[in-house]
Structures are given as C-alpha cells and as structure tokens.
Design a protein around this motif. Structure first.
Motif, mmCIF file in Angstrom:
data_model
loop_
_atom_site.group_PDB
_atom_site.id
_atom_site.type_symbol
_atom_site.label_atom_id
_atom_site.label_comp_id
_atom_site.label_asym_id
_atom_site.label_seq_id
_atom_site.Cartn_x
_atom_site.Cartn_y
_atom_site.Cartn_z
ATOM 1 N N ASN A 1 65.749 64.454 4.676
ATOM 2 C CA ASN A 1 64.374 64.413 5.170
ATOM 3 C C ASN A 1 63.392 64.152 4.037
ATOM 4 N N THR B 1 60.229 61.013 9.461
ATOM 5 C CA THR B 1 60.957 60.277 10.486
ATOM 6 C C THR B 1 60.363 58.898 10.739
ATOM 7 N N SER C 1 68.445 67.148 15.559
ATOM 8 C CA SER C 1 67.402 66.997 16.568
ATOM 9 C C SER C 1 67.562 68.084 17.628
#
Length: 180
Positions: free
Chosen positions: A126, A130, A167
């Motif tokens: 990350n 995103t 997710s």
C-alpha cells in the motif's frame, strides 16, 4: 539610490509561493518540472482553476481536487522517504527521491527490473494509494535503488510497513468459507 529593485532577496517569498502554486516535486525552479504526466495533470488543473471565478462551485471543486492531488503526492513521497530512512539512507533520502527531466536511468539493463519492482510495489503493498497511477518518477528512484543494491530490501520493508490490506469482499469470503 537608497531604494533599489536590485535586491536579490526582495521577491524570495513570492518566488516560493509561485513555486508552491505550480508543482511540488523535487526541483521547483526546474523549468522542465511539468514534463511528467502527473505534473502535467496538476499544472493543467491549476491553469483551469486560475481562469475560473473564485466564488464559483467549479473553482471550489477544482481547488479541492488540486489540494487532494498534492496531499496524495506528499503522502506517497513521505512513505518512500520513511522506508529509505529506515534502510539507512537518512542523509540520501531526499536526493534519491529527487527526479527531474534531466534524471537518467543509470543502466538501461535495469529498466525491466525497475519496472517489475515498481509494479510489484503497487500490486503487493500500500505504498501507493489504490487510485494512484504509477508515476514515472518512481521508476527512476527504483533504478537508483537497484544501482545501490537496495531495491529488494526496499520492497521487503515496504511489504512490512505498508502491507496490502485484504479487501472487504475477500475478508467476507474468508469468513463465509470458514463458517462452512
């Protein structure tokens, strides 16, 4: 004359404000700083905003988008700097992250490896948000890390510090399959 416009420091604050208004990357005085795609996007947003009435809804929305983009860019740069510092590059972190149009790939044979590592960073960590579109400037940074034989360590550290979060859907799927 006692009052002269030849004072080189007279417009220093104004120059910094203009640079801040234009773009926030490595070398604000670099005339080529709008050459990268992400720089061009920001620059174009700033140009459009400057043509709008400040009281308009469009201006406010565009101003918010510019602010958000700048904050995202600062956050990504901060993440990279944090990892570089953790790897022992405290004094070199800013120069490793400094990229201009004049920057070059140190070894053309590293280009493929640099692209692979950058893609792996975007898919498996990350370190980038995103919605982030991979920036060419980080390809140069990864190339520098390869030259320093630190790219693999950087990836490992990024995986630990900024792990890819599952997710919500995949977490729900795991709960459902565990219940069965």
């Amino acid at each position: 004359p006692l009052c002269s416009n030849n004072n080189p420091y007279a417009s220093f604050g104004a120059t910094l404000a203009r640079d801040e208004e234009q773009n926030l990357w490595s070398t604000p005085h670099d005339v080529t700083h709008t050459e990268a795609d992400d720089d061009r996007v920001l620059y174009n947003m700033i140009v459009v905003r400057s043509q709008l009435d400040k009281d308009s809804e469009e201006w406010q929305k565009l101003n918010y988008d510019i602010y958000t983009l700048r904050q995202t860019r600062k956050e990504v740069r901060s993440r990279w700097k944090h990892i570089l510092e953790d790897l022992g590059f405290q004094k070199e972190a800013d120069s490793l992250l400094s990229v201009t149009k004049l920057s070059i790939i140190s070894d053309s044979q590293n280009m493929g490896k640099a692209r692979d590592i950058l893609l792996k960073l975007s898919e498996e960590t990350n370190i980038f948000p995103t919605s982030w579109q991979l920036s060419e400037r980080y390809l140069f940074v990864v190339d520098r890390l390869i030259a320093l034989d630190a790219a693999d360590e950087f990836f490992k550290m990024a995986s630990v510090v900024y792990p890819k979060r599952a997710s919500v859907e995949s977490a729900d799927e795991k709960c459902v399959s565990a219940a069965m």
